[in-house]
Design an enzyme around this catalytic site. Structure first.
Site, PDB file in Angstrom:
ATOM      1  N   ASP A   1      -8.474  -3.119  -7.152  1.00 35.06           N
ATOM      2  CA  ASP A   1      -7.907  -2.753  -5.858  1.00 35.06           C
ATOM      3  C   ASP A   1      -8.987  -2.088  -5.003  1.00 35.06           C
ATOM      4  OD1 ASP A   1      -6.629  -0.970  -3.866  1.00 35.06           O
ATOM      5  OD2 ASP A   1      -4.756  -1.673  -4.767  1.00 35.06           O
TER       6      ASP A   1
ATOM      7  N   SER B   1       0.837  -1.196   0.000  1.00 35.62           N
ATOM      8  CA  SER B   1       0.000   0.000   0.000  1.00 35.62           C
ATOM      9  C   SER B   1       0.877   1.253   0.000  1.00 35.62           C
ATOM     10  CB  SER B   1      -0.969  -0.032   1.191  1.00 35.62           C
ATOM     11  OG  SER B   1      -1.965   0.960   1.049  1.00 35.62           O
TER      12      SER B   1
ATOM     13  N   HIS C   1      -6.576  -5.845  -1.554  1.00 37.62           N
ATOM     14  CA  HIS C   1      -5.580  -4.788  -1.349  1.00 37.62           C
ATOM     15  C   HIS C   1      -4.538  -5.342  -0.397  1.00 37.62           C
ATOM     16  CE1 HIS C   1      -3.965  -0.725  -1.310  1.00 37.62           C
ATOM     17  NE2 HIS C   1      -3.913  -0.758   0.011  1.00 37.62           N
TER      18      HIS C   1
END
Length: 453
Positions: free
Chosen positions: A327, A230, A395
């Site tokens: 995502d 991330s 994610h």
């Protein structure tokens, strides 16, 4: 054009046909699949539902609960407790101004390598969003994302950080380090807001912590891998070549893995650019510009150079991009944030993808196509780079045992492209066992997407 798992570029398969009738059919199929699919953990429920005509609804619920409890008990019996790694506070970094947002020292967690892994290192950059204004940064400053005083004293290492030879066969013996994230700009900020007491020292934290790791043994490493997820994945992209510069090319293999870091400069559902506006505020507030890749800032504005799509083609160090085409963070915060969806038309879809209608799925499909296009030219053409873009709503996939590992007994259910899961794909790429340029079908068309959120 598509890129296959073995690196060859070939014409798109039938699953990505552009004909309107085929697209409409696939839209229907995906809705059916999404409605009927959860995660691997729900397999027992699906089996039970196939005989739903027998017994009452309450009986089915009792069976479902019993099976879930039995599955959890079985998993507990074969899955060892996660490896808990204690924190190290790097007090010496304060002398160079490398401090968290509240002025406390930076921190990291280290699990030493063993045997053949003694001279190999994974350096993982923690993720956890950003802050772009005073209110958001005040909130961050008073949390573990802005103060080492508030960080956990120990954290679990899983996925690519695991010490299990079954779950993490290629890297379990390596020295594994997680650098904690407490600046708010993907380890790239440089500044001080005196009025609010914000230290934006991400770049200094990066530099001081890596130099410290070099001093305690990493300088003699034969193999190193910089990873992150991330905001940490974005940090990997921004710092990959900087990381290479710490090591002699003649003796050390240096590569990078960015997980869920491919944040796109894409239009939101209102036609605006929500993420671009957000990133512009971050870059300006935290003084990020001087630490962005020069090859990008020489031709584009600084906000554009905070977007990976404008940076990845200029990275000289081998790098692997791992990303879900759908995502979920980008769907919720970039494509359909509340500000771009005041009527709430996307509220159900972005939190439960079986609730998306055909036009919404088409919008998400277009986003997936933008992601593929961003990597399918210069980046994918490099033999040293690796790629795994799977058609899941997810994610971050490298640090979770469920999505990293193929070890079903330990709860692993890694998505696969052409029969190769994530852990094997990354390992094959890092050690040169195969080229890995894997892009999934536009929809979960020929296998269950087992990590749908």
């Amino acid at each position: 054009m598509g890129v296959h798992a073995h690196g060859a570029v070939a014409k798109a398969k039938p699953c990505s046909s552009s004909s309107s009738s085929r697209r409409l059919f696939l839209l229907v199929v995906v809705l059916v699949v999404l409605i009927g699919s959860y995660c691997a953990a729900a397999a027992a429920d699906e089996e039970m539902n196939s005989s739903s005509n027998r017994g009452s609804r309450s009986r089915r619920r009792r069976r479902s609960r019993s099976r879930r409890r039995a599955a959890a008990t079985a998993a507990d019996a074969v899955t060892p407790a996660p490896l808990m790694v204690p924190i190290t506070i790097l007090k010496s970094a304060v002398d160079s101004g490398a401090v968290c947002m509240d002025g406390t020292p930076p921190a990291y967690h280290l699990h030493p390598g063993s045997g053949a892994g003694n001279n190999s290192w994974i350096v993982n950059l923690e993720g956890g969003g950003w802050c772009n204004n005073v209110r958001a940064c005040q909130f961050r400053k008073a949390s573990r994302r802005g103060s080492s005083d508030l960080m956990e004293k120990e954290i679990p290492f899983g996925g690519i950080m695991s010490s299990s030879p079954v779950d993490n066969p290629d890297f379990y013996k390596w020295n594994r380090v997680k650098i904690r994230y407490c600046d708010g700009a993907s380890f790239a900020g440089e500044g001080f807001d005196k009025e609010n007491g914000f230290y934006f020292r991400g770049q200094r934290i990066w530099d001081a912590t890596v130099r410290h790791l070099l001093s305690i043994g990493m300088a003699s490493a034969e193999q190193v891998l910089l990873t992150g997820c991330s905001a940490g994945g974005l940090a990997v992209i921004l710092h990959c070549d900087q990381f290479q510069a710490f090591f002699p090319r003649s003796t050390t293999v240096v590569k990078c893995l960015a997980d869920a870091g491919l944040f796109l400069d894409a239009s939101d559902v209102s036609g605006g650019r929500s993420l671009r506006s957000y990133y512009s505020d971050i870059v300006a507030m935290q003084g990020v510009a001087p630490n962005l890749p020069p090859a990008c800032t020489a031709r584009l504005d600084t906000t554009s150079c905070f977007f990976p799509q404008n940076v990845i083609d200029g990275i000289n160090t081998p790098i692997f991009l791992l990303n879900a085409a759908y995502d979920v963070w980008q769907i919720q915060e970039s494509l359909a944030p509340t500000g771009a969806d005041p009527s709430g038309a996307w509220r159900a879809c972005k939190s439960n993808h079986s609730a998306c209608d055909a036009s919404q799925m088409k919008f998400l499909q277009d986003f997936r196509d933008q992601m593929v296009a961003s990597v399918n030219n210069g980046f994918a053409g490099s033999r040293s780079n690796g790629l795994f873009i799977n058609s899941c709503f997810a994610h971050c996939q490298s640090e979770l045992p469920m999505t990293w590992s193929d070890n079903a007994a330990g709860g692993g259910a890694s998505p696969a492209i052409q029969s190769r899961g994530i852990a094997k794909s990354v390992g094959d790429w890092y050690f040169g066992r195969a080229q890995v340029k894997a892009i999934d079908c536009p929809y979960p068309c020929d296998r269950t997407c087992r990590n749908i959120i």
